[in-house]
Design a protein around this motif. Structure first.
Motif, PDB file in Angstrom:
ATOM      1  N   ASN A 174      -4.337 -90.607  40.044  1.00 27.64           N
ATOM      2  CA  ASN A 174      -5.582 -90.864  39.330  1.00 27.64           C
ATOM      3  C   ASN A 174      -6.433 -89.618  39.459  1.00 27.64           C
ATOM      4  O   ASN A 174      -6.669 -89.139  40.566  1.00 27.64           O
ATOM      5  N   VAL A 175      -6.874 -89.085  38.343  1.00 30.47           N
ATOM      6  CA  VAL A 175      -7.699 -87.883  38.328  1.00 30.47           C
ATOM      7  C   VAL A 175      -9.060 -88.271  37.769  1.00 30.47           C
ATOM      8  O   VAL A 175      -9.156 -88.757  36.638  1.00 30.47           O
ATOM      9  N   PHE A 176     -10.093 -88.076  38.577  1.00 31.93           N
ATOM     10  CA  PHE A 176     -11.458 -88.394  38.174  1.00 31.93           C
ATOM     11  C   PHE A 176     -12.257 -87.109  38.029  1.00 31.93           C
ATOM     12  O   PHE A 176     -12.177 -86.226  38.884  1.00 31.93           O
ATOM     13  N   PHE A 177     -13.021 -86.999  36.957  1.00 33.26           N
ATOM     14  CA  PHE A 177     -13.843 -85.824  36.685  1.00 33.26           C
ATOM     15  C   PHE A 177     -15.316 -86.215  36.767  1.00 33.26           C
ATOM     16  O   PHE A 177     -15.696 -87.282  36.308  1.00 33.26           O
ATOM     17  N   LEU A 185      -1.012 -92.528  31.331  1.00 30.33           N
ATOM     18  CA  LEU A 185      -0.962 -93.962  31.077  1.00 30.33           C
ATOM     19  C   LEU A 185      -2.232 -94.474  30.421  1.00 30.33           C
ATOM     20  O   LEU A 185      -2.180 -95.322  29.530  1.00 30.33           O
ATOM     21  N   ASN A 186      -3.385 -93.962  30.887  1.00 24.54           N
ATOM     22  CA  ASN A 186      -4.655 -94.451  30.378  1.00 24.54           C
ATOM     23  C   ASN A 186      -5.725 -93.392  30.593  1.00 24.54           C
ATOM     24  O   ASN A 186      -5.630 -92.593  31.518  1.00 24.54           O
ATOM     25  N   THR A 187      -6.733 -93.378  29.730  1.00 31.04           N
ATOM     26  CA  THR A 187      -7.868 -92.472  29.888  1.00 31.04           C
ATOM     27  C   THR A 187      -9.159 -93.270  29.772  1.00 31.04           C
ATOM     28  O   THR A 187      -9.186 -94.358  29.201  1.00 31.04           O
ATOM     29  N   ARG A 188     -10.211 -92.703  30.339  1.00 31.72           N
ATOM     30  CA  ARG A 188     -11.539 -93.318  30.228  1.00 31.72           C
ATOM     31  C   ARG A 188     -12.543 -92.198  29.991  1.00 31.72           C
ATOM     32  O   ARG A 188     -12.544 -91.211  30.712  1.00 31.72           O
ATOM     33  N   ASP A 189     -13.389 -92.356  28.984  1.00 31.32           N
ATOM     34  CA  ASP A 189     -14.397 -91.351  28.650  1.00 31.32           C
ATOM     35  C   ASP A 189     -15.734 -91.700  29.292  1.00 31.32           C
ATOM     36  O   ASP A 189     -15.996 -92.856  29.623  1.00 31.32           O
ATOM     37  N   PHE A 190     -16.581 -90.688  29.445  1.00 33.98           N
ATOM     38  CA  PHE A 190     -17.947 -90.909  29.902  1.00 33.98           C
ATOM     39  C   PHE A 190     -18.706 -91.690  28.838  1.00 33.98           C
ATOM     40  O   PHE A 190     -18.560 -91.430  27.647  1.00 33.98           O
ATOM     41  N   ASP A 191     -19.528 -92.630  29.258  1.00 34.59           N
ATOM     42  CA  ASP A 191     -20.366 -93.368  28.312  1.00 34.59           C
ATOM     43  C   ASP A 191     -21.425 -92.454  27.704  1.00 34.59           C
ATOM     44  O   ASP A 191     -21.748 -92.540  26.526  1.00 34.59           O
ATOM     45  N   GLU A 192     -21.980 -91.560  28.544  1.00 36.28           N
ATOM     46  CA  GLU A 192     -23.054 -90.669  28.090  1.00 36.28           C
ATOM     47  C   GLU A 192     -22.538 -89.507  27.240  1.00 36.28           C
ATOM     48  O   GLU A 192     -23.269 -88.942  26.450  1.00 36.28           O
ATOM     49  N   HIS A 203     -15.564 -86.680  26.225  1.00 40.76           N
ATOM     50  CA  HIS A 203     -15.311 -85.996  27.491  1.00 40.76           C
ATOM     51  C   HIS A 203     -14.678 -86.995  28.446  1.00 40.76           C
ATOM     52  O   HIS A 203     -15.247 -88.038  28.735  1.00 40.76           O
ATOM     53  N   VAL A 204     -13.507 -86.649  28.939  1.00 38.10           N
ATOM     54  CA  VAL A 204     -12.739 -87.583  29.756  1.00 38.10           C
ATOM     55  C   VAL A 204     -13.348 -87.699  31.158  1.00 38.10           C
ATOM     56  O   VAL A 204     -13.775 -86.727  31.748  1.00 38.10           O
ATOM     57  N   GLU A 205     -13.420 -88.939  31.638  1.00 38.55           N
ATOM     58  CA  GLU A 205     -13.951 -89.211  32.980  1.00 38.55           C
ATOM     59  C   GLU A 205     -12.820 -89.487  33.964  1.00 38.55           C
ATOM     60  O   GLU A 205     -12.883 -89.075  35.111  1.00 38.55           O
ATOM     61  N   ALA A 206     -11.773 -90.183  33.516  1.00 35.17           N
ATOM     62  CA  ALA A 206     -10.670 -90.531  34.407  1.00 35.17           C
ATOM     63  C   ALA A 206      -9.354 -90.512  33.638  1.00 35.17           C
ATOM     64  O   ALA A 206      -9.304 -90.906  32.473  1.00 35.17           O
ATOM     65  N   LEU A 207      -8.303 -90.037  34.312  1.00 37.49           N
ATOM     66  CA  LEU A 207      -6.958 -90.037  33.752  1.00 37.49           C
ATOM     67  C   LEU A 207      -6.043 -90.729  34.741  1.00 37.49           C
ATOM     68  O   LEU A 207      -6.045 -90.384  35.930  1.00 37.49           O
ATOM     69  N   TYR A 208      -5.283 -91.675  34.274  1.00 32.20           N
ATOM     70  CA  TYR A 208      -4.306 -92.371  35.103  1.00 32.20           C
ATOM     71  C   TYR A 208      -2.937 -91.895  34.641  1.00 32.20           C
ATOM     72  O   TYR A 208      -2.564 -92.107  33.487  1.00 32.20           O
ATOM     73  N   THR A 209      -2.206 -91.233  35.536  1.00 32.20           N
ATOM     74  CA  THR A 209      -0.991 -90.530  35.127  1.00 32.20           C
ATOM     75  C   THR A 209       0.190 -90.850  36.038  1.00 32.20           C
ATOM     76  O   THR A 209       0.028 -91.314  37.153  1.00 32.20           O
TER      77      THR A 209
END
Length: 73
Positions: free
Chosen positions: A59-62, A34-41, A45-51
């Motif tokens: 919700n998968v957080f890395f 549904l949505n992804t969020r990348d690391f700011d730094e 590189h994906v930080e979170a995946l909402y599936t």
């Protein structure tokens, strides 16, 4: 990296995280991101995946090292 390759890579990361956390491995076609969020730094590189997998929300957080934490709703 093309958009399709990025989606496939994210779906494989979700698949592996669910297998490690819950012991099941859904088909790639059953995983809807549904949505992804990348690391700011670290752009790209994906930080979170909402599936959604077969009607269940995950919700998968890395973290920076790649360790995944899965939350089921």
């Amino acid at each position: 990296m093309t958009k399709r390759m990025e989606q496939t890579q994210n779906a494989k990361a979700v698949q592996l995280a669910l297998f490690r956390e819950y012991g099941f491995q859904p088909c790639l076609k059953d995983i809807k991101i549904l949505n992804t969020r990348d690391f700011d730094e670290f752009p790209g590189h994906v930080e979170a995946l909402y599936t959604v997998v077969k009607g269940h929300f995950y919700n998968v957080f890395f973290d920076v090292t790649g360790e995944a934490t899965v939350y089921k709703y």
